[in-house]
Design an enzyme around this catalytic site. Structure first.
Site, PDB file in Angstrom:
ATOM      1  N   ARG A 169       0.830  -1.241  -0.126  1.00  0.00           N
ATOM      2  CA  ARG A 169       0.026   0.093  -0.085  1.00  0.00           C
ATOM      3  C   ARG A 169       0.714   1.208  -0.165  1.00  0.00           C
ATOM      4  O   ARG A 169       0.411   2.223  -0.626  1.00  0.00           O
ATOM      5  CB  ARG A 169      -0.935   0.192   1.374  1.00  0.00           C
ATOM      6  CG  ARG A 169      -2.133  -1.272   1.080  1.00  0.00           C
ATOM      7  CD  ARG A 169      -2.796  -1.058   2.464  1.00  0.00           C
ATOM      8  NE  ARG A 169      -1.997  -1.739   3.305  1.00  0.00           N
ATOM      9  CZ  ARG A 169      -2.059  -3.107   3.574  1.00  0.00           C
ATOM     10  NH1 ARG A 169      -2.478  -3.888   2.696  1.00  0.00           N
ATOM     11  NH2 ARG A 169      -1.335  -3.568   4.546  1.00  0.00           N
ATOM     12  N   GLU A 185       5.589 -10.773  15.558  1.00  0.00           N
ATOM     13  CA  GLU A 185       5.157 -11.408  16.480  1.00  0.00           C
ATOM     14  C   GLU A 185       5.405 -12.790  16.517  1.00  0.00           C
ATOM     15  O   GLU A 185       5.908 -13.304  17.240  1.00  0.00           O
ATOM     16  CB  GLU A 185       3.567 -10.922  16.491  1.00  0.00           C
ATOM     17  CG  GLU A 185       3.026 -11.379  18.062  1.00  0.00           C
ATOM     18  CD  GLU A 185       1.663 -10.992  18.175  1.00  0.00           C
ATOM     19  OE1 GLU A 185       0.971 -10.582  17.037  1.00  0.00           O
ATOM     20  OE2 GLU A 185       0.844 -11.399  19.191  1.00  0.00           O
TER      21      GLU A 185
END
Ligand code: 5GP
Length: 163
Positions: free
Chosen positions: A51, A88
């Site tokens: 994006r 993560e």
């Protein structure tokens, strides 16, 4: 902007910016605002996959700068420089073609969303190892609770909207 629960995986509250870009008036305002906030003259605008590309190219045009894509591993033909950072779960790698970043070029880094800051920090490290001077980072949206700025100490960070 839409807020989409459990995308792309359970537990993530995803901010979907696509409706903003699909509106010609808002898209133009976003691009103009990002360009207006640029910290001085800019040689190159670096946009993060994917994006970030949608914002980096029009901002570069508005600034009279070139554009450099910061891509996920394996997408750019070499030679490439790369930076790996922690997610993560696991790691991610970003790459640029160093021959597109002249030594000393003043680079503005652009992405749609600043979340944990891992992508942005790795991108700064990567561009500076290529010889760039990263003069600022600009985002359409900052997810404030995730404290991404903490990974960008001393950097000029510009955001249009903090959530
Ligand atoms: P970070 O590395 O700061 O945790 O994550 C930033 C990257 O993930 C950016 O490239 C951004 O496009 C993407 N990202 C993370 N969360 C969101 C979100 O809620 N919405 C959108 N559009 N992108 C996100």
């Amino acid at each position: 902007m839409r807020t989409v629960p459990d995308f792309p995986e359970p537990g993530v509250l995803f901010r979907d910016i696509m409706p903003l870009l699909a509106d010609p008036v808002v898209f133009a305002e976003v691009v103009a605002a990002l360009a207006a906030d640029a910290p001085g003259p800019i040689d190159l605008v670096a946009g993060m996959e994917a994006r970030g590309f949608l914002l980096a190219a029009p901002v570069a045009m508005a600034l009279g700068a070139g554009v450099v894509p910061v891509r996920k591993a394996g997408k750019l033909p070499g030679p490439v420089a790369s930076a790996t950072y922690a997610l993560e779960y696991g790691t991610a790698t970003v790459e640029v073609q160093p021959f597109t970043v002249p030594d000393g070029s003043r680079v503005l880094v652009i992405d749609d969303v600043l979340a944990t800051g891992g992508t942005a920090a790795a991108t700064v490290d990567l561009l500076e190892r290529c010889g760039a001077e990263v003069v600022g980072l600009s985002f359409l949206v900052e997810l404030g609770a995730l404290r991404g700025r903490d990974l960008l100490p001393g950097r000029a960070v510009d955001v249009l909207l903090t959530l």
